[in-house]
Design a protein around this motif. Structure first.
Motif, PDB file in Angstrom:
ATOM      1  N   GLY A   1      -6.069  -3.133   0.805  1.00  0.00           N
ATOM      2  CA  GLY A   1      -4.645  -2.945   0.525  1.00  0.00           C
ATOM      3  C   GLY A   1      -4.142  -1.533   0.743  1.00  0.00           C
ATOM      4  N   SER A   2      -4.985  -0.625   1.220  1.00  0.00           N
ATOM      5  CA  SER A   2      -4.598   0.778   1.374  1.00  0.00           C
ATOM      6  C   SER A   2      -4.017   1.062   2.755  1.00  0.00           C
ATOM      7  CB  SER A   2      -5.811   1.685   1.141  1.00  0.00           C
ATOM      8  OG  SER A   2      -5.476   3.024   1.454  1.00  0.00           O
TER       9      SER A   2
ATOM     10  N   LEU B   1      -4.310  -6.094   5.847  1.00  0.00           N
ATOM     11  CA  LEU B   1      -4.450  -4.842   5.111  1.00  0.00           C
ATOM     12  C   LEU B   1      -5.335  -5.036   3.878  1.00  0.00           C
ATOM     13  CD1 LEU B   1      -3.472  -1.896   5.218  1.00  0.00           C
ATOM     14  CD2 LEU B   1      -1.559  -2.583   3.769  1.00  0.00           C
ATOM     15  N   ASN B   2      -5.154  -6.140   3.180  1.00  0.00           N
ATOM     16  CA  ASN B   2      -5.971  -6.427   1.999  1.00  0.00           C
ATOM     17  C   ASN B   2      -7.433  -6.689   2.362  1.00  0.00           C
ATOM     18  OD1 ASN B   2      -3.976  -6.078   0.037  1.00  0.00           O
ATOM     19  ND2 ASN B   2      -3.245  -8.164   0.303  1.00  0.00           N
TER      20      ASN B   2
ATOM     21  N   GLU C   1       0.034  -8.064   5.519  1.00  0.00           N
ATOM     22  CA  GLU C   1      -0.469  -7.852   4.158  1.00  0.00           C
ATOM     23  C   GLU C   1      -1.873  -8.430   4.008  1.00  0.00           C
ATOM     24  OE1 GLU C   1       2.636  -9.705   1.877  1.00  0.00           O
ATOM     25  OE2 GLU C   1       3.734  -7.816   1.646  1.00  0.00           O
ATOM     26  N   SER C   2      -2.107  -9.597   4.582  1.00  0.00           N
ATOM     27  CA  SER C   2      -3.415 -10.230   4.505  1.00  0.00           C
ATOM     28  C   SER C   2      -4.482  -9.364   5.190  1.00  0.00           C
ATOM     29  CB  SER C   2      -3.367 -11.616   5.147  1.00  0.00           C
ATOM     30  OG  SER C   2      -4.641 -12.213   5.166  1.00  0.00           O
TER      31      SER C   2
END
Length: 127
Positions: free
Chosen positions: A92-93, A86-87, A83-84
């Motif tokens: 975040g996409s 990707l953000n 998640e980190s």
């Protein structure tokens, strides 16, 4: 899991050692880190102490030696790190991430089929 947990490469190596099978003694971890990283006993011991202070690992007194355990579960750390990333990298996409791989021809037919199965399973879970 705490938001501020972010393992550096050295911490990842020790966590992987513990996730592969725990508990482990200091000497078992030293042996693994010597093979994988070329670390000395003192380097490994310092890393273990720091990680214990951060709450990433714990130890119990064994009959002859301390037994080390991972406090963090691998799946939780992987999710947080993913998640980190990707953000940071894609705002975040997940679509932008996949598009990057698709446009650069880095998806094999097997990858595409695996993604189809994952999406199909996600659709079933939504309904």
């Amino acid at each position: 899991m705490e938001e501020n947990i972010s393992l550096n490469n050295s911490e990842w190596n020790i966590m992987e050692e513990l996730w592969q099978g725990q508990p482990k003694t200091l000497m078992q971890i030293v042996h693994g880190m010597k093979e994988k990283q070329g670390w000395s006993k003192s380097t490994t011991n310092t890393m273990l102490r720091r990680m214990q202070e951060k709450g990433y690992i714990r130890y119990e007194a064994g009959k002859k030696a301390r037994l080390y355990f991972a406090v963090l579960e691998r799946k939780d750390v992987v999710l947080r790190e993913t998640e980190s990333f990707l953000n940071r990298a894609y705002g975040g996409s997940l679509g932008m991430l996949m598009n990057t791989f698709a446009e650069n021809h880095q998806l094999t037919a097997a990858d595409i089929e695996e993604l189809r199965q994952i999406l199909h399973k996600a659709e079933k879970n939504e309904g």
